[in-house]
Design a protein around this motif. Structure first.
Motif, PDB file in Angstrom:
ATOM      1  N   THR A   1       0.813  -1.215   0.000  1.00  0.00           N
ATOM      2  CA  THR A   1       0.000   0.000   0.000  1.00  0.00           C
ATOM      3  C   THR A   1       0.852   1.272   0.000  1.00  0.00           C
ATOM      4  O   THR A   1       0.381   2.322  -0.419  1.00  0.00           O
ATOM      5  CB  THR A   1      -0.928   0.016   1.221  1.00  0.00           C
ATOM      6  OG1 THR A   1      -0.147  -0.184   2.412  1.00  0.00           O
ATOM      7  CG2 THR A   1      -1.971  -1.083   1.113  1.00  0.00           C
ATOM      8  N   HIS A   2       2.087   1.188   0.478  1.00  0.00           N
ATOM      9  CA  HIS A   2       2.947   2.366   0.559  1.00  0.00           C
ATOM     10  C   HIS A   2       4.338   2.007   0.047  1.00  0.00           C
ATOM     11  O   HIS A   2       4.997   1.134   0.619  1.00  0.00           O
ATOM     12  CB  HIS A   2       3.030   2.880   1.999  1.00  0.00           C
ATOM     13  CG  HIS A   2       1.740   3.430   2.514  1.00  0.00           C
ATOM     14  ND1 HIS A   2       0.649   2.630   2.776  1.00  0.00           N
ATOM     15  CD2 HIS A   2       1.355   4.706   2.795  1.00  0.00           C
ATOM     16  CE1 HIS A   2      -0.354   3.394   3.192  1.00  0.00           C
ATOM     17  NE2 HIS A   2       0.035   4.644   3.218  1.00  0.00           N
ATOM     18  N   VAL A   3       4.739   2.654  -1.043  1.00  0.00           N
ATOM     19  CA  VAL A   3       6.042   2.402  -1.660  1.00  0.00           C
ATOM     20  C   VAL A   3       6.850   3.687  -1.575  1.00  0.00           C
ATOM     21  O   VAL A   3       6.373   4.756  -1.969  1.00  0.00           O
ATOM     22  CB  VAL A   3       5.885   1.948  -3.122  1.00  0.00           C
ATOM     23  CG1 VAL A   3       7.253   1.689  -3.751  1.00  0.00           C
ATOM     24  CG2 VAL A   3       5.007   0.701  -3.203  1.00  0.00           C
ATOM     25  N   MET A   4       8.085   3.573  -1.057  1.00  0.00           N
ATOM     26  CA  MET A   4       8.891   4.776  -0.825  1.00  0.00           C
ATOM     27  C   MET A   4      10.374   4.450  -0.853  1.00  0.00           C
ATOM     28  O   MET A   4      10.761   3.280  -0.709  1.00  0.00           O
ATOM     29  CB  MET A   4       8.508   5.391   0.531  1.00  0.00           C
ATOM     30  CG  MET A   4       8.741   4.470   1.719  1.00  0.00           C
ATOM     31  SD  MET A   4       7.985   5.099   3.249  1.00  0.00           S
ATOM     32  CE  MET A   4       6.232   4.922   2.866  1.00  0.00           C
ATOM     33  N   PRO A   5      11.219   5.468  -1.029  1.00  0.00           N
ATOM     34  CA  PRO A   5      12.662   5.226  -0.987  1.00  0.00           C
ATOM     35  C   PRO A   5      13.094   4.767   0.399  1.00  0.00           C
ATOM     36  O   PRO A   5      12.448   5.066   1.410  1.00  0.00           O
ATOM     37  CB  PRO A   5      13.262   6.599  -1.319  1.00  0.00           C
ATOM     38  CG  PRO A   5      12.167   7.391  -1.923  1.00  0.00           C
ATOM     39  CD  PRO A   5      10.897   6.875  -1.318  1.00  0.00           C
ATOM     40  N   LEU A   6      14.211   4.041   0.441  1.00  0.00           N
ATOM     41  CA  LEU A   6      14.731   3.566   1.718  1.00  0.00           C
ATOM     42  C   LEU A   6      15.011   4.725   2.674  1.00  0.00           C
ATOM     43  O   LEU A   6      14.878   4.575   3.888  1.00  0.00           O
ATOM     44  CB  LEU A   6      16.011   2.751   1.492  1.00  0.00           C
ATOM     45  CG  LEU A   6      16.661   2.132   2.726  1.00  0.00           C
ATOM     46  CD1 LEU A   6      15.733   1.103   3.368  1.00  0.00           C
ATOM     47  CD2 LEU A   6      17.992   1.492   2.366  1.00  0.00           C
ATOM     48  N   ASP A   7      15.371   5.881   2.128  1.00  0.00           N
ATOM     49  CA  ASP A   7      15.643   7.050   2.975  1.00  0.00           C
ATOM     50  C   ASP A   7      14.439   7.426   3.830  1.00  0.00           C
ATOM     51  O   ASP A   7      14.587   8.061   4.884  1.00  0.00           O
ATOM     52  CB  ASP A   7      16.051   8.255   2.119  1.00  0.00           C
ATOM     53  CG  ASP A   7      17.452   8.104   1.550  1.00  0.00           C
ATOM     54  OD1 ASP A   7      18.248   7.349   2.142  1.00  0.00           O
ATOM     55  OD2 ASP A   7      17.742   8.732   0.514  1.00  0.00           O
ATOM     56  N   GLN A   8      13.237   7.048   3.372  1.00  0.00           N
ATOM     57  CA  GLN A   8      12.031   7.348   4.129  1.00  0.00           C
ATOM     58  C   GLN A   8      11.593   6.186   5.018  1.00  0.00           C
ATOM     59  O   GLN A   8      10.471   6.139   5.502  1.00  0.00           O
ATOM     60  CB  GLN A   8      10.893   7.727   3.165  1.00  0.00           C
ATOM     61  CG  GLN A   8      11.152   9.001   2.376  1.00  0.00           C
ATOM     62  CD  GLN A   8       9.998   9.376   1.468  1.00  0.00           C
ATOM     63  OE1 GLN A   8       8.856   8.966   1.697  1.00  0.00           O
ATOM     64  NE2 GLN A   8      10.282  10.138   0.427  1.00  0.00           N
ATOM     65  N   GLY A   9      12.520   5.249   5.249  1.00  0.00           N
ATOM     66  CA  GLY A   9      12.209   4.080   6.053  1.00  0.00           C
ATOM     67  C   GLY A   9      11.645   4.380   7.429  1.00  0.00           C
ATOM     68  O   GLY A   9      10.664   3.753   7.855  1.00  0.00           O
ATOM     69  N   PRO A  10      12.229   5.330   8.181  1.00  0.00           N
ATOM     70  CA  PRO A  10      11.652   5.631   9.496  1.00  0.00           C
ATOM     71  C   PRO A  10      10.190   6.064   9.413  1.00  0.00           C
ATOM     72  O   PRO A  10       9.360   5.648  10.235  1.00  0.00           O
ATOM     73  CB  PRO A  10      12.545   6.761  10.016  1.00  0.00           C
ATOM     74  CG  PRO A  10      13.866   6.515   9.352  1.00  0.00           C
ATOM     75  CD  PRO A  10      13.508   6.031   7.969  1.00  0.00           C
ATOM     76  N   ARG A  11       9.860   6.877   8.413  1.00  0.00           N
ATOM     77  CA  ARG A  11       8.464   7.290   8.233  1.00  0.00           C
ATOM     78  C   ARG A  11       7.606   6.089   7.858  1.00  0.00           C
ATOM     79  O   ARG A  11       6.472   5.931   8.345  1.00  0.00           O
ATOM     80  CB  ARG A  11       8.371   8.357   7.151  1.00  0.00           C
ATOM     81  CG  ARG A  11       6.941   8.747   6.768  1.00  0.00           C
ATOM     82  CD  ARG A  11       6.920   9.893   5.766  1.00  0.00           C
ATOM     83  NE  ARG A  11       5.583  10.065   5.207  1.00  0.00           N
ATOM     84  CZ  ARG A  11       5.169   9.492   4.077  1.00  0.00           C
ATOM     85  NH1 ARG A  11       6.000   8.713   3.393  1.00  0.00           N
ATOM     86  NH2 ARG A  11       3.959   9.690   3.612  1.00  0.00           N
ATOM     87  N   GLY A  12       8.136   5.205   6.989  1.00  0.00           N
ATOM     88  CA  GLY A  12       7.396   4.020   6.586  1.00  0.00           C
ATOM     89  C   GLY A  12       7.049   3.138   7.764  1.00  0.00           C
ATOM     90  O   GLY A  12       5.924   2.631   7.874  1.00  0.00           O
TER      91      GLY A  12
END
Length: 389
Positions: A360-371
């Motif tokens: 449901t949510h795809v994002m760069p690894l840099d945004q891992g904490p937010r994910g």
């Protein structure tokens, strides 16, 4: 390279860590294309799984491309697109020969820890504490894969990375639940939990011929997704008496197979859940068995209960009397991915098993904490967060 690392309870951060190197002749190095959060990772974040160290790389569910191979690797070459089982298994010990890959005698490099806790050592698992081997996880740009000829599988050309990703852990775990339950034509199957594993267990039960599959959860968006993409019936336990409704839908008998896909941080209602919360938070019990208890009580006499959720140690008020007097079969395991992944990839290629909707949510690894924040708090309809290194 960049990696998403555990820092302490409910704290993760993207750090620079050394690139992985070949350690043994049977290793490969994989460039991670996609890696996904898992519900069992939340137990690490919450501090319920011991033997984590600050800087440990998280993640155990991933696909990628082979970029380096050890001299004894026979089935993989540089450039292969692979999905890797989350559990590290040697393929040669007695347990692997029986298809019990997560029970491998040689996959865990720290066997004394789990031998003390559980009586015998378990297999190893990527990114899942030093109790399960201390292997660096998949939330990184690259990862070392031991026993690559056993645990890594080439992805068919007709299967996308997005679909194959869930063949690493969620799909084989769910399929194992239906398999261990002996699901067959005419069965009624109840599944506790509408996350990725619960949905995959429900789909597996349907493909194995179950007459009815009923999935139980409390989040409307997960139940709606289950109805739309899996085609199973659903129940919201905050709005329905689950035991009464399951009896109603089975002519008073109860489900033939009950699959628990929730784990040690199960939510519930009523005073029993408050009791479990207090005992869990004060470490007077290690796990909250709310969903397991309900599955045991709801299962028909002579039926089968399968526990897929991750549990650590000891629970209170386990209804052993119901297990014995109802003649239940109780089964469980960490997933034996190497047993199921080839078959699952074939079903994915034929379109029988689709999983893209889980991301449901795809994002760069840099945004891992937010994910992880979105995933842990179940914000914005999140079922799984996928990271692109």
């Amino acid at each position: 390279m960049k990696a998403l690392c555990w820092q302490g309870v409910n704290e993760v951060a993207v750090e620079r860590v050394p690139d992985p190197q070949l350690v043994n002749d049977q290793d490969v190095i994989v460039k991670v294309n996609r890696t996904v959060t898992c519900g069992s990772d939340l137990h690490l974040l919450a501090g319920y799984i011991p033997f984590m160290q600050a800087g440990d790389v998280l993640g155990h569910e991933f696909v990628g491309e082979v970029v380096e191979v050890g001299p004894q690797v026979r089935h993989h070459a540089v450039g292969d697109r692979v999905v890797v089982s989350s559990f590290v298994s040697c393929g040669r010990c007695w347990y692997c020969a029986q298809g019990l890959y997560s029970c491998c005698d040689n996959g865990n490099t720290n066997p004394a820890i789990t031998e003390l806790a559980w009586g015998y050592p378990s297999g190893g698992c990527y990114g899942y504490s030093h109790a399960l081997g201390g292997f660096a996880g998949s939330h990184a740009e690259y990862i070392r894969v031991p026993f690559a000829d056993v645990g890594a599988f080439r992805i068919p050309d007709g299967v996308s990375d997005e679909r194959a990703l869930f063949a690493s852990d969620s799909a084989p775990t769910g399929w194992m639940g239906a398999d261990l339950g002996g699901v067959g034509p005419g069965d009624v199957v109840a599944v506790w939990g509408a996350g990725a594993v619960g949905q995959m267990a429900a789909r597996a039960a349907m493909l194995l011929g179950a007459e009815r599959v009923i999935v139980i959860d409390r989040f409307g968006y997960r139940l709606e997704m289950t109805e739309r993409h899996i085609g199973a019936e659903t129940l919201n336990y905050e709005r329905t008496d689950i035991d009464a409704e399951l009896r109603e839908r089975t002519g008073g008998r109860g489900p033939d197979v009950c699959i628990e896909a929730v784990g040690m941080e199960a939510h519930g209602t009523g005073p029993q859940y408050l009791y479990d919360q207090v005992k869990h938070w004060t470490r007077l019990e290690t796990d909250r068995p709310t969903a397991v208890r309900e599955a045991i009580m709801c299962c028909r006499k002579g039926g089968t209960v399968v526990v897929l959720g991750v549990f650590l140690g000891f629970v209170d008020k386990f209804p052993l009397g119901a297990v014995m007097n109802k003649g239940l079969t109780l089964r469980s395991a960490q997933q034996h991915g190497q047993r199921y992944i080839p078959m699952l990839l074939e079903r994915m290629e034929r379109g029988e098993l689709t999983t893209e909707h889980l991301a449901t949510h795809v994002m760069p690894l840099d945004q891992g904490p937010r994910g992880y924040q979105i995933f842990q708090k179940k914000l914005d309809g999140c079922v799984r967060a996928v990271f692109l290194p």
